[in-house]
Scaffold this motif. Structure first.
Motif, short mmCIF file in Angstrom:
data_model
loop_
_atom_site.label_atom_id
_atom_site.label_comp_id
_atom_site.label_asym_id
_atom_site.label_seq_id
_atom_site.Cartn_x
_atom_site.Cartn_y
_atom_site.Cartn_z
N LYS A 130 0.81 -1.22 0.00
CA LYS A 130 0.00 0.00 0.00
C LYS A 130 0.85 1.27 0.00
N TYR A 131 2.14 1.14 0.36
CA TYR A 131 3.02 2.31 0.35
C TYR A 131 3.99 2.27 -0.83
N SER A 132 3.80 1.35 -1.73
CA SER A 132 4.79 1.11 -2.78
C SER A 132 5.02 2.33 -3.67
N ASP A 133 3.95 3.05 -4.01
CA ASP A 133 4.12 4.18 -4.92
C ASP A 133 5.03 5.24 -4.31
N ARG A 134 4.83 5.53 -3.03
CA ARG A 134 5.65 6.54 -2.38
C ARG A 134 7.10 6.07 -2.25
N ILE A 135 7.31 4.81 -1.97
CA ILE A 135 8.67 4.29 -1.85
C ILE A 135 9.39 4.35 -3.19
N VAL A 136 8.69 4.01 -4.28
CA VAL A 136 9.32 4.12 -5.60
C VAL A 136 9.67 5.58 -5.90
N GLU A 137 8.79 6.48 -5.50
CA GLU A 137 9.06 7.90 -5.71
C GLU A 137 10.30 8.35 -4.95
N GLY A 226 6.92 -9.14 -5.79
CA GLY A 226 5.96 -9.05 -4.71
C GLY A 226 4.53 -8.82 -5.15
N ASP A 227 3.76 -8.29 -4.23
CA ASP A 227 2.31 -8.15 -4.36
C ASP A 227 1.97 -6.88 -5.14
N ILE A 228 2.15 -6.94 -6.45
CA ILE A 228 1.86 -5.80 -7.32
C ILE A 228 1.58 -6.33 -8.72
N ASP A 229 0.61 -5.74 -9.40
CA ASP A 229 0.27 -6.20 -10.75
C ASP A 229 1.05 -5.41 -11.79
N GLU A 230 1.06 -5.92 -13.01
CA GLU A 230 1.85 -5.33 -14.07
C GLU A 230 1.45 -3.89 -14.36
N LYS A 231 0.16 -3.62 -14.41
CA LYS A 231 -0.32 -2.28 -14.74
C LYS A 231 0.19 -1.26 -13.72
N THR A 232 0.07 -1.59 -12.44
CA THR A 232 0.52 -0.67 -11.39
C THR A 232 2.03 -0.48 -11.44
N ALA A 233 2.76 -1.58 -11.61
CA ALA A 233 4.22 -1.51 -11.65
C ALA A 233 4.69 -0.65 -12.82
N LYS A 234 4.08 -0.83 -13.99
CA LYS A 234 4.48 -0.04 -15.16
C LYS A 234 4.23 1.44 -14.92
N LYS A 235 3.10 1.74 -14.32
CA LYS A 235 2.76 3.15 -14.05
C LYS A 235 3.77 3.76 -13.08
N GLN A 236 4.11 3.03 -12.02
CA GLN A 236 5.04 3.54 -11.03
C GLN A 236 6.42 3.81 -11.64
N VAL A 237 6.96 2.82 -12.33
CA VAL A 237 8.31 2.93 -12.86
C VAL A 237 8.39 4.02 -13.92
N LYS A 238 7.40 4.07 -14.80
CA LYS A 238 7.42 5.09 -15.85
C LYS A 238 7.33 6.49 -15.26
N GLU A 239 6.43 6.66 -14.29
CA GLU A 239 6.22 7.98 -13.72
C GLU A 239 7.44 8.47 -12.95
N HIS A 240 8.09 7.58 -12.20
CA HIS A 240 9.16 8.03 -11.32
C HIS A 240 10.56 7.83 -11.88
N PHE A 241 10.81 6.76 -12.62
CA PHE A 241 12.14 6.53 -13.20
C PHE A 241 12.21 6.94 -14.66
N GLY A 242 11.06 7.16 -15.31
CA GLY A 242 11.05 7.47 -16.74
C GLY A 242 11.71 8.80 -17.07
N LYS A 243 11.75 9.73 -16.11
CA LYS A 243 12.34 11.04 -16.37
C LYS A 243 13.85 11.08 -16.11
N TRP A 244 14.42 9.94 -15.75
CA TRP A 244 15.88 9.86 -15.54
C TRP A 244 16.56 9.91 -16.91
N ALA A 245 17.30 10.95 -17.18
CA ALA A 245 17.89 11.15 -18.50
C ALA A 245 19.13 10.30 -18.71
N LYS A 246 19.29 9.81 -19.95
CA LYS A 246 20.50 9.07 -20.30
C LYS A 246 21.73 9.96 -20.18
N VAL A 247 22.87 9.31 -20.00
CA VAL A 247 24.14 10.03 -19.85
C VAL A 247 25.12 9.47 -20.88
#
Length: 696
Positions: A130-137, A226-247
């Protein structure tokens, strides 16, 4: 006092399933094993972000938890004269972001009941679903926008340097450092090590530069379990890690395989404080997980030194009793750069014999076909461990990541057990000959040269000497000429005079000492209260805050006991006799001149010391070392038998201070086998605070 020390050290120290069977089964015959099972491993869900991060998801809904592992797939980097930069960066990461202070960041992670850690090549976080989104952030923010300040840099740099000081006398630290440096070379990514000098070379900008050129999404993986579905995981990773720019990452050369030595040789590192010898027989190997030898190599190493059933363990521990355990390892690297290593810690007096037995067992597996039953048992054990590991979702994720990072075929783990079971007797011998290169190995020994080198020289192997920082050196001088006409009695008298004189020492009838105790590897720090009354009465109690007295030992002059966790054990007869044999609080006053012998003048941690051999009435011997300049007792050594093993106990004394006109050691460090205890005296009294009742 020795009895007290031994007691303190001692203090520190497949599911069966029933099946219904037909009565006609012949139980005298072992059933034939069936074919190796075909492992079916569910593939993780995979996707890739535009910035290059590859994501692997293994769903598991048994518990409402989820974990995230960030792995940045960089090649090993040579840091050169600034070795230690990555370690400092690792310590600084994960402690806040440019928008969240260190205190607020760590407080929120704790409040959410989560765990989070970072290093120079990735990070890990685990939390309730239930706290996964904030932890990923938080995790993404810490990875992309770490709070790297010069103040924190200076703190971590100081910690690293303090760590070096603490490890200065560590035999294990020296063995690990020198072993890699000699095997690969000090200028190799796998062989270099940090020192006080290299860490002092590091500037804050070096840490910032390392982060910029190594911490990027280009070659990164995120593994979610763990206890998370694909849709939620994709949303989390894209939203929080997707803006990490390549180097634009710099090119880094792959580590190269270093050649082995031309002939087997002993590489000796002298550490006079060593109470046992650390032995490692090693050679470099070119082995990858996708090599055809890989599975046979696993089984072959398991047979030689994979555990309690291995050749090495059975010989050096069970048969000879030289060590607590002897093991081997055979590494596999994606770059084809790794090592075979066989190691053990053994008593000083059997170091040469242990080397002989190591070599014998390695040659045995190279030249003699392994017993088929031994091979069968090794494979069965390996298969069992493999199958049990599959019950953990993290294992599935790790296997998938291994396939990606090591260029393995997609069915590598599906065919794993079949490949293990196909290993033959001939395969074991062939692989041993290829990877256990005993004719071109380094036998790296870190130990007390004065005790072990004379016997090693009789092995007719070349011996090269190195410092504990892997620098070639000349053979150390283990003993120096003794002054003419000096006797053991002279040394003992100098000690008595140095600490206060015979009259003052004999006037002391009782002592009371309180000390903080540090036990290596233990989180708690007991407080010890030790009371003694002439000639031989003793009381020792250890307390832990919040727990009260956890152990007590008493001797009243005729009998004694030890009490621990409410259980009382009467002191054995041999210990009673040893205690009765003590004639006073200061043994040097009562030693028989006929039973003490001045053996040599040796180096003890940079101090010239007289080594005096003491023979007890029962014929057992011990050694006492007195500083040549001050006369103070700085070290004792005694070997005892415990549970069928010979244990050498070394006690080091330091920081002498005056107590009621007598110089007493305020610091005492006891090393007995793997146990290390340090006593820091906080209070010391003579002739007060002790009564007869203390010993009951």
């Amino acid at each position: 006092m020795k009895t007290i020390q031994n007691k303190i050290v001692a203090f520190i120290l497949l599911t069966f399933v029933s099946f219904g069977v037909n009565a006609q089964i012949d139980r005298s015959q072992m059933p034939e094993g069936g074919p190796a099972p075909k492992i079916s491993i569910d593939d993780p869900t995979e996707w890739e972000l535009k910035n290059g991060i590859k994501v692997l998801l293994v769903e598991n809904n048994k518990l409402p938890r989820v974990s995230y592992s960030l792995s940045i797939d960089n090649k090993p980097l040579v840091e050169g004269d600034k070795a230690g930069t990555a370690s400092i960066l690792s310590a600084m990461l994960g402690n806040g972001t440019t928008s969240i202070s260190k205190e607020d960041f760590n407080e929120e992670v704790d409040f959410l009941g989560a765990t989070m850690s970072f290093g120079s090549s990735g990070g890990f976080a685990s939390t309730l679903s239930k706290y996964s989104d904030r932890i990923v952030e938080l995790m993404a923010d810490a990875a992309m926008n770490p709070l790297l300040t010069e103040e924190e840099f200076n703190k971590e740099k100081d910690k690293v340097i303090e760590g070096f000081k603490a490890d200065e006398k560590s035999v294990d630290a020296a063995a690990g450092r020198v072993g890699s440096a000699l095997a690969y070379g000090k200028d190799h990514a796998y062989g270099e090590f940090a020192t006080v000098e290299t860490v002092n070379n590091i500037q804050f900008q070096d840490v910032l530069d390392l982060y910029k050129k190594r911490y990027a999404p280009n070659n990164a993986y995120i593994v979610i379990v763990g206890d998370i579905d694909e849709k939620t995981a994709k949303k989390q990773v894209k939203e929080h890690f997707g803006k990490w720019a390549k180097v634009d990452l710099p090119e880094v050369a792959s580590p190269a395989l270093t050649s082995n030595v031309d002939q087997t040789q002993i590489n000796f590192i002298d550490m006079p404080n060593a109470v046992q010898s650390n032995i490692a027989i090693t050679n470099n190997v070119d082995l990858k997980m996708n090599d055809e030898d890989y599975h046979a190599a696993l089984i072959t190493n398991n047979i030689l030194g994979g555990g309690g059933e291995g050749y090495l363990f059975k010989n050096l521990r069970e048969d000879k009793g030289y060590t607590y355990g002897a093991y081997s390892s055979l590494g596999a690297s994606r770059y084809g750069v790794s090592r075979f290593n066989a190691s053990a810690k053994v008593r000083n007096e059997v170091t040469d014999s242990a080397v002989v037995e190591f070599v014998k067992e390695i040659k045995r597996i190279r030249t003699e076909p392994v017993d088929p039953q031994t091979l069968k048992d090794a494979k069965a054990k390996y298969v069992g461990n493999f199958v049990m590991a599959l019950e953990r979702p993290q294992t599935i994720a790790n296997y998938a990541l291994n396939i990606k990072r090591n260029n393995l075929p997609e069915d590598f783990y599906e065919d794993y057990l079949e490949n293990i079971n196909e290993v033959s007797v001939e395969d074991v011998q062939r692989v041993a000959q290829k990877y256990f290169d005993i004719d071109n190995s380094r036998i790296i020994i870190v130990g007390k040269g004065s005790d072990v080198v004379p016997a090693l020289e009789r092995l007719n192997m070349p011996i090269k000497y190195y410092t504990k920082y892997a620098e070639a050196t000349e053979k150390p001088v283990f003993s120096k000429p003794l002054p003419a006409d000096l006797t053991a009695a002279d040394v003992l008298k100098k000690y008595v005079d140095a600490i206060g004189g015979e009259a003052k020492l004999k006037a002391i009838k009782t002592t009371m000492t309180k000390a903080n105790v540090t036990i290596q590897g233990m989180p708690f720090k007991p407080v010890a209260t030790i009371k003694r009354m002439a000639p031989n009465k003793m009381s020792m109690e250890m307390e832990i805050e919040g727990m009260g007295t956890v152990m007590a030992q008493k001797f009243d002059g005729s009998t004694g006991y030890m009490e621990q966790q409410g259980q009382r054990r009467v002191m054995p007869e041999n210990e009673i006799n040893d205690s009765k044999a003590q004639k006073g609080l200061f043994p040097e006053l009562y030693m028989d001149a006929a039973k003490v012998e001045l053996e040599s003048l040796v180096d003890v941690e940079g101090t010239d010391a007289y080594k005096v051999k003491v023979t007890k009435d029962d014929g057992k011997t011990s050694y006492r070392f007195y500083a040549a300049d001050t006369g103070y007792l700085i070290r004792t050594e005694e070997t005892t038998e415990q549970s069928g093993q010979s244990i050498t106990s070394v006690t080091e004394y330091g920081d002498y201070k005056e107590v009621d006109g007598v110089m007493m050691a305020m610091t005492t460090k006891i090393t007995a086998g793997p146990q290390v205890l340090t006593f820091e005296t906080t209070e010391s009294k003579t002739n007060e605070g002790v009564t007869e009742a203390d010993f009951n």
